[in-house]
Structures are given as structure tokens and as C-alpha cells.
Design a protein around this motif. Structure first.
Motif, PDB file in Angstrom:
ATOM      1  N   PHE B   7      28.318 -20.780  19.019  1.00 33.91           N
ATOM      2  CA  PHE B   7      28.562 -19.540  19.765  1.00 33.91           C
ATOM      3  C   PHE B   7      28.050 -19.643  21.202  1.00 33.91           C
ATOM      4  N   SER B   8      27.798 -20.876  21.661  1.00 24.04           N
ATOM      5  CA  SER B   8      27.169 -21.030  22.967  1.00 24.04           C
ATOM      6  C   SER B   8      28.067 -20.559  24.116  1.00 24.04           C
ATOM      7  N   PHE B   9      29.372 -20.478  23.843  1.00 24.86           N
ATOM      8  CA  PHE B   9      30.273 -20.025  24.912  1.00 24.86           C
ATOM      9  C   PHE B   9      29.932 -18.618  25.388  1.00 24.86           C
ATOM     10  N   LEU B  10      29.272 -17.861  24.488  1.00 22.55           N
ATOM     11  CA  LEU B  10      28.943 -16.473  24.832  1.00 22.55           C
ATOM     12  C   LEU B  10      28.113 -16.388  26.095  1.00 22.55           C
ATOM     13  N   ALA B  11      27.211 -17.353  26.250  1.00 27.88           N
ATOM     14  CA  ALA B  11      26.307 -17.328  27.397  1.00 27.88           C
ATOM     15  C   ALA B  11      27.092 -17.280  28.698  1.00 27.88           C
ATOM     16  N   GLU B  12      28.162 -18.042  28.730  1.00 24.70           N
ATOM     17  CA  GLU B  12      28.933 -18.116  29.961  1.00 24.70           C
ATOM     18  C   GLU B  12      29.973 -16.997  30.067  1.00 24.70           C
ATOM     19  N   TYR B  13      30.560 -16.635  28.909  1.00 24.60           N
ATOM     20  CA  TYR B  13      31.751 -15.782  28.985  1.00 24.60           C
ATOM     21  C   TYR B  13      31.530 -14.300  28.654  1.00 24.60           C
ATOM     22  N   TRP B  14      30.266 -13.923  28.377  1.00 25.31           N
ATOM     23  CA  TRP B  14      30.101 -12.526  27.973  1.00 25.31           C
ATOM     24  C   TRP B  14      30.555 -11.507  29.023  1.00 25.31           C
ATOM     25  N   PRO B  15      30.407 -11.799  30.350  1.00 29.58           N
ATOM     26  CA  PRO B  15      30.895 -10.786  31.302  1.00 29.58           C
ATOM     27  C   PRO B  15      32.404 -10.542  31.164  1.00 29.58           C
ATOM     28  N   GLN B  16      33.150 -11.614  30.859  1.00 28.98           N
ATOM     29  CA  GLN B  16      34.591 -11.444  30.687  1.00 28.98           C
ATOM     30  C   GLN B  16      34.910 -10.605  29.462  1.00 28.98           C
ATOM     31  N   LEU B  17      34.168 -10.859  28.383  1.00 31.28           N
ATOM     32  CA  LEU B  17      34.376 -10.074  27.167  1.00 31.28           C
ATOM     33  C   LEU B  17      34.058  -8.602  27.418  1.00 31.28           C
ATOM     34  N   SER B 175      43.453 -10.440  24.826  1.00 27.83           N
ATOM     35  CA  SER B 175      43.982 -11.449  25.745  1.00 27.83           C
ATOM     36  C   SER B 175      42.833 -12.212  26.411  1.00 27.83           C
ATOM     37  N   THR B 176      41.713 -11.529  26.629  1.00 27.75           N
ATOM     38  CA  THR B 176      40.535 -12.214  27.140  1.00 27.75           C
ATOM     39  C   THR B 176      40.075 -13.271  26.139  1.00 27.75           C
ATOM     40  N   ALA B 177      40.071 -12.879  24.861  1.00 29.76           N
ATOM     41  CA  ALA B 177      39.670 -13.820  23.814  1.00 29.76           C
ATOM     42  C   ALA B 177      40.588 -15.040  23.830  1.00 29.76           C
ATOM     43  N   ALA B 178      41.884 -14.800  23.965  1.00 33.83           N
ATOM     44  CA  ALA B 178      42.836 -15.908  23.966  1.00 33.83           C
ATOM     45  C   ALA B 178      42.562 -16.848  25.140  1.00 33.83           C
ATOM     46  N   ARG B 179      42.209 -16.241  26.283  1.00 37.58           N
ATOM     47  CA  ARG B 179      41.950 -17.067  27.460  1.00 37.58           C
ATOM     48  C   ARG B 179      40.698 -17.924  27.257  1.00 37.58           C
ATOM     49  N   ILE B 180      39.641 -17.300  26.736  1.00 34.01           N
ATOM     50  CA  ILE B 180      38.412 -18.059  26.494  1.00 34.01           C
ATOM     51  C   ILE B 180      38.684 -19.161  25.469  1.00 34.01           C
ATOM     52  N   PHE B 188      37.641 -19.703  16.049  1.00 34.46           N
ATOM     53  CA  PHE B 188      37.105 -18.851  14.983  1.00 34.46           C
ATOM     54  C   PHE B 188      35.915 -18.036  15.472  1.00 34.46           C
ATOM     55  N   GLU B 189      35.023 -18.689  16.212  1.00 34.95           N
ATOM     56  CA  GLU B 189      33.844 -17.990  16.703  1.00 34.95           C
ATOM     57  C   GLU B 189      34.241 -16.862  17.652  1.00 34.95           C
ATOM     58  N   ILE B 190      35.177 -17.143  18.535  1.00 34.80           N
ATOM     59  CA  ILE B 190      35.576 -16.133  19.510  1.00 34.80           C
ATOM     60  C   ILE B 190      36.199 -14.917  18.820  1.00 34.80           C
ATOM     61  N   TYR B 191      37.102 -15.198  17.881  1.00 32.54           N
ATOM     62  CA  TYR B 191      37.756 -14.054  17.237  1.00 32.54           C
ATOM     63  C   TYR B 191      36.803 -13.298  16.315  1.00 32.54           C
ATOM     64  N   THR B 192      35.780 -14.008  15.815  1.00 33.80           N
ATOM     65  CA  THR B 192      34.771 -13.300  15.039  1.00 33.80           C
ATOM     66  C   THR B 192      34.010 -12.327  15.947  1.00 33.80           C
ATOM     67  N   VAL B 193      33.617 -12.824  17.111  1.00 36.19           N
ATOM     68  CA  VAL B 193      32.894 -11.969  18.059  1.00 36.19           C
ATOM     69  C   VAL B 193      33.763 -10.774  18.456  1.00 36.19           C
ATOM     70  N   VAL B 194      35.045 -11.082  18.734  1.00 41.47           N
ATOM     71  CA  VAL B 194      35.946 -10.008  19.155  1.00 41.47           C
ATOM     72  C   VAL B 194      36.144  -8.987  18.023  1.00 41.47           C
ATOM     73  N   ALA B 195      36.248  -9.467  16.794  1.00 38.41           N
ATOM     74  CA  ALA B 195      36.381  -8.543  15.653  1.00 38.41           C
ATOM     75  C   ALA B 195      35.166  -7.624  15.595  1.00 38.41           C
ATOM     76  N   LEU B 196      33.982  -8.191  15.793  1.00 36.11           N
ATOM     77  CA  LEU B 196      32.772  -7.372  15.757  1.00 36.11           C
ATOM     78  C   LEU B 196      32.787  -6.336  16.878  1.00 36.11           C
ATOM     79  N   ILE B 197      33.265  -6.759  18.044  1.00 37.87           N
ATOM     80  CA  ILE B 197      33.339  -5.802  19.161  1.00 37.87           C
ATOM     81  C   ILE B 197      34.281  -4.648  18.806  1.00 37.87           C
ATOM     82  N   TYR B 198      35.444  -4.985  18.216  1.00 36.50           N
ATOM     83  CA  TYR B 198      36.383  -3.931  17.824  1.00 36.50           C
ATOM     84  C   TYR B 198      35.758  -3.000  16.787  1.00 36.50           C
ATOM     85  N   ILE B 199      35.072  -3.581  15.807  1.00 39.88           N
ATOM     86  CA  ILE B 199      34.434  -2.741  14.778  1.00 39.88           C
ATOM     87  C   ILE B 199      33.449  -1.786  15.440  1.00 39.88           C
TER      88      ILE B 199
END
Lengths: 244, 227, 214
Positions: B7-17, B175-180, B188-199
Motif C-alpha cells: 500500500f506504499s503508493f498511498l504515501a505519494e498519491y493520497w492527495p489525488q485520491l 477514474s483517479t483510481a484507474a489513473r494511479i 487490488f490495493e488501490i481498488y480496496t482503498v477506493v472501496a473503503l473510501i466509498y463505504i
């Protein structure tokens, strides 16, 4: 004095069912008229016709100088409703509004009264029906009798020239009926012109200046309170007999 | 299973999310507001006296409700472009979703309007209120209060459905998730994070709508009972 | 207009759409019944699990679930086709909604039915499966059929992971012909032909139920 309500040979049918067949009677200003009769005799329909809730097929009704015939317009009906109040059997209070809001609604939106004016007036009519303390309650928090008194107050707030009562106590328990009838009695004493459809024979006899007995869509007999003690027709005799 | 989650991508991409989240929320609220207004108008048409008006509204509602939102979105986005309307993907997205929500709102509001007894209308007529006054003062408020839970469920569904606009390349959370994803390959990690955000967002929306109901329905606030 | 070949491709795609819908309905229905029963069970843990499951599924966009199924199952070592992944996502999705619909139906069965069943000396499990469940499901038939419309329409999301169903195929055709109004209208009509009968049926069932309850 000229009559405030005049029905002249009024007929009304629902499809093939002839509910009113040439009904005529008058209501003098300041008087109380009780319409009695079996269910299905057309008495409620007659009352609803007076208020334009049902359109008549033929004949003519004059109410407070408004003329109703078979093709009455919406504007005419609105003008009529400014002069005539009605209280329904099922109260028809607006459930999403408080008692006070129910009463103030029409004065504010129709009579364009200011909020304070409407408020003051609402409090006054509510006092008249003995429910001053219920101003901020919601309808569902009140008993049936209290709701019906609020409904009366709501009509009164529009300062009608004529009040119609459509079996207003039929949905109430006997102990709640009394409080509503008391309010109606005091209105009658104040000189309000009232037409009521009722099952309360004792009340009709005690308060009404005139009783109209309807049977099979016709006015079968009419007269003062004494009419109930000395019925002229077998139908009324039977009706009064059953009523006891 | 030899896969290691990363899940290390989060560190860099959280502002986009976060930006995607805000865009999704904006898109949803805009669609809900306009969809509700249009849907209520349609419901009034659906319960009107005029048979023609009722018929037109019914056809509109049936046509929209029985075809997928994704196809509607393609038709608006690609279709309008093909005849020369160059509209932004975001505008087309809102347009498609508003049209879609309005047909659902219409059916829900119609049920609400029909649940208001005839006597209420008669009583307001007899008090001298005009047709419009009795509609807005007597019929619509309790109608809305009664069907409010169904409306909220529908609005949540619409919030989730805004994810579809990623398919016409409008900007939002999915679409942000798709770009990342295309940059990190951590699908899988990205869509899991995005699912949690939607929930989480669904939860916040529910809370918000609950608070709104207490604000706009004073009777509910005081008594707390269903109408 | 469309060529015969394109029309054929669309009809084949419609079969995939129908197949995916059917899988979602049958398997999703089976899981959904389990969820519904857990949801009304006396056991707090079971109730909690079912509640959480529903909250999670109903809070996640189906599009995201499609992605998760597609990428997630391969991580788990299943080498799945897009169709299998889409089926998986659709089953999860529909089970949560069916669970919620049927819970409502079960709870709508009057208390007196439980009492009557008890007075007939039925075992609690028997009361539930013989008396309550059949009535609960019947009460929820209209929304169940209504939800089938949602299932059919939502299979369109399988297009994002490359299942060659109606929406995916129509996009392909549009890419080569660029007549979006025509192609998407045809597809919309095809969806309508599948959905409207269900919607109509659901309404009929509702009317019938309302009459029966009056």
C-alpha cells in the motif's frame, strides 16, 4: 331575512346511482339546520354539494350569494370557500404541521395576514374551542375529540359566514363526542350559521332551528325540533324509533 | 499465495485520491439536487389531471428506468459529440445522472403524493388555498417526509453510480483510481482503498441526510415518529 | 444503419447479458436467502456478520467490485476469465440486496403468524421455514422481481473488465462506425425488451398483493 343557503331542485348522480333527486331546502342566516337520515340517504352528499366538493348534475344552489350549477369554475369555488368553512368526519388536519400552523396556514396564504396577526387570531380561535395550550402540539399527539376541535378552529380562523359539519362526531367515542358538541353549541349561541349532518338526534333536537330529514335522495320531511316527537311519515317514525 | 500486498503508493498519491473524493461528492450532490427537483416536477406531472401529461411522464420514466445508466451516459456523451455539441465529460456526466435519478425520484415522490389522502386536498381547497398553494404547503411536505427513507437509499445508490462516469473519462474517485493503477500496477490495493473510501462516503451521506431530515421536517425532529 | 454482422454480434452479446443476469439471480438469490436468515436470526454474531456484509457491499460501487473481483481473484491464484470474475461480483452484489429485501419481507409477516405456528406446536425451526419464510418471500416477490431489473441493467458494468456483453460490444461497434445515437439506441431497446417485462410483472404482483391485503 333572505336565506343564506338555498337549494333548488338539486340532482346529483354517481354513474347510475341517483344520490340526490330534486332536493330543495333553505337555511336562514344565523340559524342552525340539521340534516338527518339513514346512511345512503344522500345527506352527506347534499352537504358536500353546498361546498362545491361534489358537482351537481342539475338544479341550482345559492350559497352566500355564490351560484353553483353543473359547470362551476375553479375560481368560483375558491371564492365560495372564502365564505364557507367545513369540518370533516375524519378531521383532515395536516399531519406535518402543528396545531397552530394548521390554523394559521389559510389565513396567512389566502387572507395574506401577517404572521403576528395570524398567530394572535389562531390563539383566539383555539381558546374558543378550549385548546389554547395545544398550539404547538402536532395532530397525532391529540385525542380524536381534540383534533376535531382543532379542525373547527381551523375553519373558524377564516371567519366564514357559514359553517358545514359533516358527521363530525361519528368517528369519536361517546365521551369525546360531548366536548365537540359543546363547542358547536357555543358557536350556535354566538349566531354562526351552521348546517350539520349528524346522527346525534338529541343534539339536533336541542340546537337546530330546523331539521331536514332525507330519505332516498329526497327531502322527506322538514320542520322544527318538535318534528322528531311527532313524525308525519312512516319513514321518519321508523328512523327516529331506530335511533333511540 | 505468494502475493505481497503493498500500500506504499498511498504515501505519494493520497492527495489525488482526496481530490477524487471531493469531485465524487460534488458530482453526487449536484446530481441529487437537480435530480430531485426534476423528479418532483415529473411526479407532479405523473399525478396531474391531464391524461396526456401523465402519459408523457410515464413514458419518460419507463424508458429511463429500464435501460442502463452506462448506456445512457454513452448516448449523451458520444451522441451529442457526434452531432457537434462539444460538451465537457463532467457536464455530460451530471446530465446523464440527473436524468437517471429524476425518473427514480419521480416514482418515489409519486408514491408519496398518492399517500396523501384525498381529504387533505379537500380540506385545503375548502380553506381557499389555490392549487399551487395546496400542492406546496399541504401535499408535498408530508409526501416527501413519508418517502424520505426511500429517497435517501436512492441517493446513496446514485452516489455509488457516479463511479460510472470514469467510463467517459470524467474526473472523480474511480477514474483517479484507474489513473494511479496505470502508474503503479497495484490494482487490488488501490481498488480496496477506493472501496473503503466509498463505504465511508456512503456512511457520511447517510448521516448527512439524517441530519437534513431533522432540519427540514420539524415534526420529525420533535416527535421522531414516522408520519 | 447496422450491418447484419453487427446485429448478430449484438444479439450474441445479449445472450451473455441474459446469462450473467441469470447467474446473479440464482446464485445471488441463494446467498441472499442465507444472508436474510442470518439477519433475522436470534444469534447476535450471525446478525452482526450479515449486517456488516450488507453495509460493505451496499456501500461499494459495483464498478469497483468488478475491479476487485477481477484483480483480487487472480491474486488468490484463480486464473479466471473476465466472465467468471463478473459473475462473482454480480453474485456478491445481488446477494446483499436480496438479503435486505427478504429481511423486510420476513419481518413483515405479522406476529400473530408466529404465535399461531407456536400454538400448533411447531418446532421453532419449523415455524420459521414452514410458516414465516414462505409468507415473507411472497410478500417480497414484487421488490424481488423489481430488483431483477437492476441486475439486468447492472450487468452492463461487466463491460469495464472486458466481458463481451451488450454494452461492451456496442462500444466496440461504435468505435468502428461512430454512429453513437444509432448503436446505443439499439442497445437501449434491447435492454428495455429484457427489463420492461420484469418491471411490468413486478407491478402486477404488487397490485395483486395489495388487493389480497386489503
Amino acid at each position: 331575512m333572505s336565506p343564506i343557503v338555498k337549494l333548488n331542485n338539486v340532482s346529483k348522480s354517481f354513474g347510475s346511482l341517483h344520490v340526490l333527486q330534486g332536493v330543495s331546502f333553505d337555511v336562514a342566516a344565523g340559524s342552525v339546520v340539521a340534516i338527518i337520515g339513514r346512511s345512503g340517504s344522500g345527506k352527506s352528499t347534499a352537504l358536500r354539494c353546498i361546498n362545491g366538493l361534489e358537482k351537481i348534475n342539475s338544479g341550482e344552489i345559492t350559497v352566500c350569494n355564490h351560484h353553483l350549477h353543473h359547470d362551476v369554475t375553479r375560481a368560483q369555488l375558491r371564492a365560495l370557500h372564502l365564505d364557507v368553512g367545513i369540518v370533516f368526519q375524519s378531521y383532515n388536519l395536516f399531519p406535518h404541521l402543528t396545531v397552530g400552523q394548521n390554523i394559521m396556514l389559510a389565513p396567512r396564504w389566502v387572507r395574506k395576514q401577517s404572521k403576528s396577526e395570524a398567530h394572535e387570531h389562531a390563539a383566539e380561535v383555539l381558546r374558543k374551542v378550549g385548546l389554547a395550550e395545544k398550539f404547538d402540539a402536532y395532530p397525532e399527539q391529540l385525542s380524536g375529540g381534540q383534533q376535531q376541535r382543532v379542525a373547527i378552529a381551523r375553519s373558524l380562523a377564516m371567519e366564514p359566514k357559514l359553517m358545514l359539519f359533516d358527521e363530525v362526531t361519528s368517528a369519536l367515542d361517546p365521551e369525546l363526542t360531548g366536548e365537540v358538541l359543546k363547542v358547536m353549541e357555543s358557536l350556535a349561541r354566538d349566531g354562526m350559521t351552521m348546517v350539520l349532518v349528524t346522527h346525534e338526534m338529541a343534539f339536533a333536537k336541542g340546537v337546530a332551528d330546523k331539521i331536514v330529514f332525507m330519505h332516498q335522495g329526497r327531502v322527506w320531511e322538514e320542520g322544527g325540533g318538535e318534528m322528531l316527537s311527532a313524525p308525519q311519515t312512516p319513514e321518519l317514525r321508523q328512523f327516529v324509533g331506530n335511533g333511540l | 499465495m505468494t502475493y505481497t500486498f503493498d500500500f506504499s503508493f498511498l504515501a505519494e498519491y493520497w492527495p489525488q485520491l482526496l481530490k477524487g473524493l471531493v469531485q465524487t461528492a460534488q458530482l453526487s450532490l449536484l446530481s441529487i439536487i437537480f435530480g430531485f427537483l426534476l423528479g418532483t416536477l415529473l411526479a407532479i406531472g405523473r399525478t396531474a389531471q391531464s391524461k396526456l401529461l401523465r402519459r408523457i411522464c410515464a413514458i419518460y420514466v419507463e424508458a429511463i428506468r429500464n435501460t442502463p445508466l452506462l448506456v445512457q451516459m454513452f448516448m449523451i456523451y458520444f451522441g451529442l459529440a457526434s452531432v457537434g455539441f462539444k460538451l465537457s465529460a463532467e457536464f455530460c456526466a451530471v446530465l446523464a445522472i440527473v436524468i437517471n435519478v429524476s425518473s427514480y425520484t419521480c416514482e418515489i415522490m409519486r408514491a408519496g403524493i398518492e399517500s396523501v389522502r384525498k381529504g387533505q386536498r379537500e380540506a385545503s381547497d375548502c380553506l381557499g388555498l389555490t392549487w399551487l398553494q395546496s400542492l406546496f404547503l399541504v401535499v408535498l411536505p408530508p409526501a416527501t417526509e413519508r418517502v424520505y427513507p426511500a429517497l435517501v437509499s436512492q441517493f446513496i445508490l446514485i452516489m455509488l453510480a457516479t463511479s460510472l462516469v470514469s467510463q467517459i473519462s470524467a474526473e472523480e474517485l474511480t477514474s483517479t483510481a484507474a489513473r494511479i493503477d496505470s502508474m503503479t500496477f497495484r490494482s487490488f490495493e488501490i481498488y480496496t482503498v477506493v472501496a473503503l473510501i466509498y463505504i465511508g462516503l456512503a456512511f457520511v451521506f447517510r448521516l448527512g441526510f439524517w441530519a437534513l431530515s431533522r432540519l427540514v421536517f420539524p415534526r420529525l425532529r420533535r416527535l421522531g415518529t414516522p408520519l | 444503419m447496422l450491418t447484419t454482422f453487427q446485429m448478430q454480434a449484438l444479439l450474441t452479446a445479449a445472450v451473455w447479458t441474459a446469462g450473467l443476469s441469470l447467474i446473479a439471480f440464482v446464485l445471488g438469490g441463494a446467498v441472499g436467502l442465507l444472508i436474510a436468515v442470518m439477519r433475522v436470526s436470534a444469534n447476535r454474531v450471525l446478525r452482526g456478520i450479515a449486517f456488516t456484509y450488507i453495509q460493505i457491499v451496499q456501500g461499494t460501487p459495483l464498478l469497483v467490485m468488478m475491479m476487485l473481483a477481477f484483480f483480487g481473484l487472480s491474486i488468490l491464484g484463480f486464473d479466471l476469465t473476465p466472465f467468471a470474475a463478473a459473475s462473482f461480483a454480480m453474485v456478491i452484489y445481488s446477494s446483499a440486496y436480496f438479503g435486505e429485501i427478504w429481511r423486510g419481507g420476513i419481518l413483515a409477516v405479522p406476529k400473530t403468524q408466529w404465535e399461531a405456528a407456536e400454538c400448533l406446536a411447531l418446532h421453532p425451526v419449523q415455524r420459521f421455514w414452514l410458516v414465516i419464510i414462505p409468507q415473507g418471500l411472497r410478500i417480497s416477490t414484487p421488490p424481488t422481481v423489481g430488483f431483477m431489473v437492476q441486475i439486468v441493467k447492472n450487468t452492463s458494468l461487466a463491460s469495464v473488465i472486458g466481458v463481451a456483453e451488450l454494452t461492451y460490444t456496442s462500444k466496440l461497434i461504435n468505435n468502428s462506425t461512430f454512429q453513437p445515437f444509432i448503436i446505443f439506441s439499439v442497445v437501449a431497446v434491447l435492454y428495455f425488451c429484457m427489463c420492461y417485462p420484469l418491471a411490468w410483472w413486478s407491478r402486477k404482483l404488487e397490485d395483486k398483493l395489495n388487493v389480497a391485503h386489503r
